[in-house]
Design an enzyme around this catalytic site. Structure first.
Site, mmCIF file in Angstrom:
data_model
loop_
_atom_site.group_PDB
_atom_site.id
_atom_site.type_symbol
_atom_site.label_atom_id
_atom_site.label_comp_id
_atom_site.label_asym_id
_atom_site.label_seq_id
_atom_site.Cartn_x
_atom_site.Cartn_y
_atom_site.Cartn_z
ATOM 1 N N SER A 144 -80.924 -17.379 -1.943
ATOM 2 C CA SER A 144 -81.074 -15.933 -2.000
ATOM 3 C C SER A 144 -81.667 -15.398 -0.693
ATOM 4 O O SER A 144 -80.997 -15.442 0.338
ATOM 5 C CB SER A 144 -81.896 -15.545 -3.235
ATOM 6 O OG SER A 144 -81.788 -14.174 -3.520
ATOM 7 N N HIS A 186 -75.697 -14.207 -4.964
ATOM 8 C CA HIS A 186 -75.612 -13.843 -6.390
ATOM 9 C C HIS A 186 -74.392 -12.948 -6.635
ATOM 10 O O HIS A 186 -74.452 -11.960 -7.366
ATOM 11 C CB HIS A 186 -76.894 -13.139 -6.843
ATOM 12 C CG HIS A 186 -78.143 -13.874 -6.505
ATOM 13 N ND1 HIS A 186 -78.346 -15.186 -6.882
ATOM 14 C CD2 HIS A 186 -79.251 -13.487 -5.817
ATOM 15 C CE1 HIS A 186 -79.543 -15.582 -6.441
ATOM 16 N NE2 HIS A 186 -80.102 -14.575 -5.787
#
Length: 243
Positions: free
Chosen positions: A134, A170
């Site tokens: 991330s 994501h």
């Protein structure tokens, strides 16, 4: 033992929920260790949780997960002051630097304040494998989309720029990620981008993408670029890691 070329594995994976521990490293992180070329001893991994404000509980759970996986962990924290005198020297003692998610905007600000960005560049060029999830993926790129500023995603455009692309993370699990990345590329706020679904990763040697990998059976990876007035998204071939 350093990797044989500057190596970044930028991911939306590499860690999950443990069976007996809060967190557990997964096949993607094992692949990062494999890329380092370490043999004959336990891999040394430096954990950076700057994007979580160096939360002591997070660092504890990451350290625990690393030990369970057979790694020798350390960490560099920056709050309330750096935990080591020479960050560059510390990173160079490791096979892998692993960066946790959280606020990529906060991470970049703190890294620049304490010259961690410079230390990471030296480590990368010396063959220490850089990886993370991330925020720990976006940071290596020119920028991406982030919830650092609130639940409505916004652009971050001041990534470290080790890689000349933007990065989407994501991509399959957060509804705002894909349309905002397309918009930012369409308007020239961000350059062309590589993006990952949860469980996928992007392997760069130097600044060249050499493969997309995944630690599950469904995660995809994508290249997004502007062609004239249109934005196109191309699904990449993805190699499935054993998991």
């Amino acid at each position: 033992m350093p990797a044989d070329a500057p190596t970044i594995l930028a991911t939306s994976g590499g860690i999950g929920t443990g069976q007996r521990t809060r967190l557990a490293f997964t096949a993607m992180t094992d692949y990062a260790v494999e890329l380092s070329g370490v043999t004959g001893r336990a891999p040394r991994i430096c954990l950076l949780a700057t994007a979580m404000g160096d939360d002591k509980a997070v660092l504890h759970y990451l350290t625990e997960a690393a030990q369970v996986r057979g790694f020798v962990p350390s960490h560099v924290a920056l709050f309330p002051m750096p935990t080591v005198d020479d960050i560059t020297a510390h990173l160079l003692e490791h096979d892998v630097v692993w960066v946790f998610g959280g606020s990529v905007a906060g991470l970049l600000a703190m890294w620049r304040l304490h010259c961690v960005d410079e230390a990471l560049r030296v480590a990368w060029q010396a063959g220490v494998v850089l990886t993370g999830i991330s925020a720990g993926s976006i940071c290596w790129h020119a920028g991406g989309t982030t919830d650092s500023f609130g639940p409505k995603l916004q652009p971050v455009t001041n990534g470290l720029g080790f890689l000349p692309y933007a990065n989407g993370v994501h991509y399959d699990s957060e509804d705002q990620r894909r349309p905002l990345l397309h918009e930012l590329i369409s308007t020239g706020v961000l350059p062309s981008a590589f993006a990952t679904d949860d469980g996928a990763g992007l392997l760069y040697r130097g600044t060249r993408l050499v493969e997309a990998v995944a630690e599950n059976d469904t995660a995809g990876a994508y290249f997004v670029e502007r062609r004239g007035v249109a934005v196109t998204e191309t699904a990449l071939d993805v190699r499935r890691l054993q998991h």
